[in-house]
Design a protein around this motif. Structure first.
Motif, short mmCIF file in Angstrom:
data_model
loop_
_atom_site.label_atom_id
_atom_site.label_comp_id
_atom_site.label_asym_id
_atom_site.label_seq_id
_atom_site.Cartn_x
_atom_site.Cartn_y
_atom_site.Cartn_z
N LEU A 1 4.07 -4.84 -8.84
CA LEU A 1 5.35 -5.46 -8.51
C LEU A 1 6.35 -5.26 -9.65
O LEU A 1 7.29 -6.03 -9.79
CB LEU A 1 5.17 -6.96 -8.25
N ALA A 2 6.16 -4.24 -10.45
CA ALA A 2 7.01 -3.99 -11.61
C ALA A 2 8.34 -3.36 -11.19
O ALA A 2 8.61 -2.19 -11.43
CB ALA A 2 6.28 -3.09 -12.61
N PHE A 3 9.18 -4.18 -10.57
CA PHE A 3 10.46 -3.68 -10.05
C PHE A 3 11.37 -3.15 -11.15
O PHE A 3 12.00 -2.12 -11.01
CB PHE A 3 11.20 -4.79 -9.28
N TRP A 4 11.42 -3.89 -12.28
CA TRP A 4 12.35 -3.49 -13.34
C TRP A 4 11.95 -2.14 -13.94
O TRP A 4 12.81 -1.32 -14.26
CB TRP A 4 12.45 -4.56 -14.41
N GLU A 5 10.66 -1.91 -14.11
CA GLU A 5 10.22 -0.61 -14.63
C GLU A 5 10.57 0.50 -13.65
O GLU A 5 10.99 1.58 -14.06
CB GLU A 5 8.71 -0.63 -14.86
N GLN B 1 14.03 -4.04 3.28
CA GLN B 1 14.34 -3.21 2.11
C GLN B 1 13.38 -3.49 0.96
O GLN B 1 12.99 -2.57 0.23
CB GLN B 1 15.79 -3.43 1.69
N LEU B 2 12.96 -4.73 0.80
CA LEU B 2 11.95 -5.05 -0.21
C LEU B 2 10.61 -4.38 0.13
O LEU B 2 9.90 -3.91 -0.76
CB LEU B 2 11.78 -6.56 -0.36
N THR B 3 10.29 -4.32 1.41
CA THR B 3 9.07 -3.64 1.84
C THR B 3 9.17 -2.15 1.55
O THR B 3 8.20 -1.54 1.07
CB THR B 3 8.81 -3.86 3.35
N VAL B 4 10.33 -1.55 1.81
CA VAL B 4 10.54 -0.13 1.50
C VAL B 4 10.37 0.10 0.00
O VAL B 4 9.70 1.06 -0.43
CB VAL B 4 11.93 0.34 1.98
N LEU B 5 10.94 -0.76 -0.81
CA LEU B 5 10.84 -0.64 -2.26
C LEU B 5 9.38 -0.79 -2.71
O LEU B 5 8.88 0.00 -3.53
CB LEU B 5 11.73 -1.69 -2.93
N PHE B 6 8.69 -1.78 -2.19
CA PHE B 6 7.29 -2.00 -2.52
C PHE B 6 6.44 -0.78 -2.13
O PHE B 6 5.58 -0.34 -2.89
CB PHE B 6 6.78 -3.26 -1.81
N PHE B 7 6.72 -0.22 -0.96
CA PHE B 7 6.01 0.98 -0.51
C PHE B 7 6.27 2.15 -1.45
O PHE B 7 5.36 2.86 -1.86
CB PHE B 7 6.44 1.34 0.92
N ALA B 8 7.56 2.37 -1.81
CA ALA B 8 7.92 3.48 -2.69
C ALA B 8 7.28 3.33 -4.07
O ALA B 8 6.82 4.32 -4.67
CB ALA B 8 9.44 3.57 -2.83
#
Length: 197
Positions: A101-105, A186-193
Motif C-alpha cells: 500500500l506504499a502509495f507515496w513511493e 480509481q483506488l482499485t486501479v491504483l492498487f492493481f497497478a
C-alpha cells in the motif's frame, strides 16, 4: 499456449453475467413496451454480485444513448465492472510477494502521474464551476456525460470538491453517489497497478 480451466468461480461469473444481461434486457423491454415500471432496482444487486459485465454488454448492444433516468445505473455498472475485473485479475494472478500500500513511493517514482492528477482535478473543478455559472445565467450547459467523464478519468477528487463546495449537482445521485464510487474504482486501479503492474 496456455490452457484455460474453468472452476467454480468462473462458472458462477459466467452464470451471473448471463443473468445480468437478460435482466437488463427484460428491464429495457418493460420500459419500452409496458406502462409498468421496470425491474431496474434488481440490476444493482446483480451487478454487485458479479454480473456487471453482462449488464454493461447489454447496455452497449441495446441501449447506448445515455439518459438521465439510467445515468446512475450506468455509472454504478461501469465502476463495479472495472473494480470486479481488476479484483478478479488480482485473484487469478496472485503473486508470492506480499501486497503493498506504499502509495507515496509509487507516486514518487511516477511524478508524471501526480502532474496528470493535479491537472485533471483542476480541469474537473473548473468545468463544474463553469457549469454552475452557466446554470445561474441560463446559458448553454456542460453535458452531464462530460462532467462525469472528467471525474471518471481521474478528476473525481476535483469533481466531488466542486459538487459540495459549489453546491452544484447535489440533487443528482449519479454525482453524489457516482463520484465517490469512481474514487473507489480509481483506488482499485491504483492498487492493481502498484501490485500487479
Amino acid at each position: 499456449m496456455t490452457n484455460i480451466t474453468f472452476g467454480g468461480l468462473e462458472y458462477y461469473l459466467l452464470g451471473i453475467n448471463v443473468f445480468g444481461f437478460l435482466l437488463y434486457l427484460l428491464d429495457l423491454f418493460l420500459h419500452r413496451h409496458t406502462q409498468k415500471a421496470g425491474i431496474g432496482i434488481l440490476l444493482y444487486p446483480a451487478g454487485a454480485a458479479g454480473g456487471s459485465i453482462g449488464i454493461l454488454l447489454c447496455m452497449l448492444l441495446f441501449h447506448r444513448k445515455p439518459e438521465k433516468e439510467t445515468m446512475m445505473l450506468r455509472v454504478f455498472t461501469v465502476c463495479i465492472c472495472v473494480t470486479e475485473v481488476l479484483l478478479f485479475l488480482m485473484y487469478k494472478g496472485h503473486r508470492s510477494e506480499p501486497l503493498t500500500l506504499a502509495f507515496w513511493e509509487y507516486f514518487a517514482e511516477r511524478r508524471y502521474l501526480l502532474i496528470y492528477l493535479a491537472v485533471i482535478n483542476f480541469a474537473a473543478f473548473a468545468a463544474y464551476a463553469v457549469d454552475k455559472v452557466h446554470a445561474a445565467e441560463h446559458k448553454s450547459r456542460i453535458r452531464i456525460v462530460t462532467l462525469l467523464a472528467l471525474a471518471f478519468i481521474g478528476g473525481s477528487a476535483g469533481s466531488l470538491l466542486a459538487v459540495y463546495l459549489l453546491n452544484h449537482k447535489t440533487r443528482k445521485n449519479y454525482f453524489t453517489i457516482g463520484i465517490p464510487m469512481m474514487m473507489i474504482m480509481q483506488l482499485t486501479v491504483l492498487f492493481f497497478a502498484m501490485n500487479m503492474g
